[in-house]
Write an enzyme that holds these catalytic residues in place. Structure first.
Site, PDB file in Angstrom:
ATOM      1  N   TYR A 142      -1.155   6.073  10.018  1.00  0.00           N
ATOM      2  CA  TYR A 142      -2.273   5.755   8.867  1.00  0.00           C
ATOM      3  C   TYR A 142      -3.638   6.349   9.106  1.00  0.00           C
ATOM      4  O   TYR A 142      -4.422   6.866   8.391  1.00  0.00           O
ATOM      5  CB  TYR A 142      -2.512   4.344   9.068  1.00  0.00           C
ATOM      6  CG  TYR A 142      -1.584   3.428   8.104  1.00  0.00           C
ATOM      7  CD1 TYR A 142      -0.074   3.380   8.548  1.00  0.00           C
ATOM      8  CD2 TYR A 142      -2.280   2.563   7.328  1.00  0.00           C
ATOM      9  CE1 TYR A 142       0.437   2.614   7.852  1.00  0.00           C
ATOM     10  CE2 TYR A 142      -1.362   1.883   6.510  1.00  0.00           C
ATOM     11  CZ  TYR A 142      -0.008   1.848   6.818  1.00  0.00           C
ATOM     12  OH  TYR A 142       0.750   0.933   6.158  1.00  0.00           O
ATOM     13  N   LYS A 187      11.300   4.022  17.834  1.00  0.00           N
ATOM     14  CA  LYS A 187      12.451   4.818  17.183  1.00  0.00           C
ATOM     15  C   LYS A 187      12.446   6.101  18.382  1.00  0.00           C
ATOM     16  O   LYS A 187      12.333   6.992  17.979  1.00  0.00           O
ATOM     17  CB  LYS A 187      12.160   5.354  16.004  1.00  0.00           C
ATOM     18  CG  LYS A 187      13.154   6.160  15.243  1.00  0.00           C
ATOM     19  CD  LYS A 187      14.387   5.514  14.842  1.00  0.00           C
ATOM     20  CE  LYS A 187      15.494   6.594  14.200  1.00  0.00           C
ATOM     21  NZ  LYS A 187      16.643   5.928  13.914  1.00  0.00           N
ATOM     22  N   ASP A 219      15.299   0.789  12.891  1.00  0.00           N
ATOM     23  CA  ASP A 219      16.540   0.623  11.912  1.00  0.00           C
ATOM     24  C   ASP A 219      17.353  -0.840  12.122  1.00  0.00           C
ATOM     25  O   ASP A 219      17.539  -1.703  11.570  1.00  0.00           O
ATOM     26  CB  ASP A 219      17.319   2.051  11.767  1.00  0.00           C
ATOM     27  CG  ASP A 219      17.838   2.555  13.055  1.00  0.00           C
ATOM     28  OD1 ASP A 219      17.115   2.090  14.245  1.00  0.00           O
ATOM     29  OD2 ASP A 219      18.367   3.409  13.218  1.00  0.00           O
ATOM     30  N   ASP A 243       3.988  -2.256   9.332  1.00  0.00           N
ATOM     31  CA  ASP A 243       3.850  -2.589   7.730  1.00  0.00           C
ATOM     32  C   ASP A 243       5.170  -2.869   7.156  1.00  0.00           C
ATOM     33  O   ASP A 243       5.270  -3.889   6.453  1.00  0.00           O
ATOM     34  CB  ASP A 243       3.275  -1.126   7.171  1.00  0.00           C
ATOM     35  CG  ASP A 243       2.983  -1.419   5.653  1.00  0.00           C
ATOM     36  OD1 ASP A 243       2.434  -2.123   5.349  1.00  0.00           O
ATOM     37  OD2 ASP A 243       3.383  -0.144   5.005  1.00  0.00           O
ATOM     38  N   ASP A 247       6.628  -6.829   5.725  1.00  0.00           N
ATOM     39  CA  ASP A 247       6.907  -7.078   4.240  1.00  0.00           C
ATOM     40  C   ASP A 247       8.381  -7.803   4.271  1.00  0.00           C
ATOM     41  O   ASP A 247       8.785  -8.775   3.538  1.00  0.00           O
ATOM     42  CB  ASP A 247       7.079  -6.009   3.311  1.00  0.00           C
ATOM     43  CG  ASP A 247       5.938  -5.599   2.657  1.00  0.00           C
ATOM     44  OD1 ASP A 247       4.720  -6.160   3.125  1.00  0.00           O
ATOM     45  OD2 ASP A 247       5.821  -5.387   1.330  1.00  0.00           O
TER      46      ASP A 247
HETATM   47  C1  IPM Z   1      -0.704  -4.183   4.397  1.00  0.00           C
HETATM   48  C2  IPM Z   1      -0.814  -3.235   2.985  1.00  0.00           C
HETATM   49  C3  IPM Z   1      -1.700  -2.031   3.352  1.00  0.00           C
HETATM   50  C4  IPM Z   1      -1.285  -1.338   4.475  1.00  0.00           C
HETATM   51  C5  IPM Z   1      -2.060  -1.132   2.446  1.00  0.00           C
HETATM   52  C6  IPM Z   1      -2.676  -1.878   0.850  1.00  0.00           C
HETATM   53  C7  IPM Z   1      -3.062  -0.097   2.892  1.00  0.00           C
HETATM   54  O1  IPM Z   1       0.477  -2.931   2.623  1.00  0.00           O
HETATM   55  O2  IPM Z   1      -1.809  -4.773   4.887  1.00  0.00           O
HETATM   56  O3  IPM Z   1       0.330  -4.518   4.905  1.00  0.00           O
HETATM   57  O4  IPM Z   1      -0.153  -0.491   4.335  1.00  0.00           O
HETATM   58  O5  IPM Z   1      -1.639  -1.643   5.590  1.00  0.00           O
HETATM   59 MN    MN Z   2       1.904  -3.550   3.985  1.00  0.00          MN
END
Ligand code: IPM
Ligand code: MN
Length: 353
Positions: A142, A187, A219, A243, A247
């Site tokens: 990032y 990884k 993975d 990240d 999710d």
């Molecule tokens: C998160 C989001 C952010 C990230 C984006 C919106 C920049 O996906 O907070 O997980 O990738 O960190």
């Molecule tokens: Mn995210």
């Protein structure tokens, strides 16, 4: 305690859920005799429209002055389909993380008994699953060196020893307060940065003999997370893997709209829902405010105020059990409450408790 809170409502449904977060916070502070004051600041697309910067200096100063930041969401579709846009709302989020030194992002995976049927996984896999992911938030790809022209592009997954040490230590501290099991996700079979993570993990492991440490390739971890979510207690991992994995973890419970997060580090901590700004729902009074409200609970917990946090969680559980739910989690035929109505119900519950 005297609380000074910076409130950053942001974009889309942000302002609506932010209002509920603030109301609940005020109610809890009144109940427990804390004094709380709020200072509002702009960010995201809202701030781009107003001053051309998604995280203006004034907002940064407001955050620095506060004990904690209550953040809602940023993002607007008008930027999504324009890859050439020079400023984007998300840059505001990244700037906030970097400037406040928020290197540790804690994202819990929580289930709610009465919402187990919402999970895409079989209920017996999900029932009782309870883990947190600690995502390194200010390093890696990032923020590493980037390059892009028409023929080539790269991002650098750069990590230094102090960055890795401090985040793995956060992982161990959480594991100590929970079920003494830490999974370090990397990884290391391919990436040099991951091999340094693993090397440092193996060094630190010796300082935490009471915690069982596993090392898992990302993975494999992504597979294990849906095959056996109950395996995990605390996961610690680098920015990009975190990240993606969070999710994945956020949809295990079937109700992403319910998950809060905390980002902590060198300066003022930030508490925010995991979900985004859902621009299509803006102003419709249908957004689920519970992730924002549960972020309040994480805020109190951060300051060692367990009773305050527990009361918020009780209120949230009670609202779900009594079917006071926004449309996204309502059962068929159940009354659909709006964002404001759920907020008012929670405040009343807290006042009467
Ligand atoms: C998160 C989001 C952010 C990230 C984006 C919106 C920049 O996906 O907070 O997980 O990738 O960190
Ligand atoms: Mn995210």
């Amino acid at each position: 305690m005297d609380f000074k809170i910076a409130v950053l409502p942001g974009d889309g449904i942000g302002p609506e859920i932010s209002k509920v977060g603030v109301d609940v916070m005020t109610a809890v502070c009144e109940k427990f005799g804390h004094k709380v004051t709020y200072e509002y600041a702009i960010c995201g697309a809202d701030a781009i429209d107003k001053v051309g910067d998604p995280f203006p200096e004034e907002t940064f100063q407001t955050c620095l002055r506060a004990d904690a930041v209550l953040f809602s969401a940023v993002g607007d579709p008008k930027f999504d389909n324009n890859p050439t846009a020079k400023v984007r709302p998300e840059q505001g989020l990244l700037a906030m993380r970097k400037k406040l030194g928020l290197y540790a992002n804690v994202r819990p995976m929580q289930t709610f008994k009465s919402l187990l049927h919402k999970s895409p996984l079989r209920p017996e896999l999900v029932d009782g699953a309870d883990f947190i992911t600690i995502r390194e938030l200010t390093g890696g790809m990032y923020f590493g060196e980037k390059y892009q022209d028409n023929d080539k592009a790269y991002d650098t997954n750069y990590y230094t020893r102090p960055e890795i040490e401090r985040i793995i230590k956060v992982g161990y501290e959480y594991a100590r307060r929970r079920n003494h099991h830490l999974t370090i996700v990397d990884k290391a079979n391919v990436l040099a940065s991951s091999r340094l993570w693993r090397q440092i993990g193996q060094e630190l492991e010796k300082e935490y003999p009471d915690v069982k440490t596993d090392y898992m390739y990302v993975d494999n971890a992504s597979m294990r997370m849906i095959q056996e979510p109950k395996f995990f207690d605390v996961i610690v991992t680098e920015n990009t893997f975190g990240d993606i994995l969070t999710d994945e973890s956020s949809c295990i419970s079937g109700s992403m709209g319910l998950l809060p997060s905390a980002s902590t580090g060198d300066s003022t901590p930030v508490f925010e829902p995991v979900h985004g700004s859902w621009p299509q729902a803006k102003g419709l009074n249908i957004a689920n405010p519970l992730a924002q409200v549960l972020s309040d609970a994480m805020l109190f917990e951060y300051f060692g105020m367990q009773k305050e946090a527990d009361l918020i969680r009780d209120a949230v559980d009670a609202s779900i059990d009594q079917n006071v739910r926004t449309p996204d989690i309502q059962v068929e035929g159940g009354a659909k409450y709006g964002t404001k109505e759920v907020g008012a119900w929670l405040v009343e519950y807290i006042q009467k408790a």
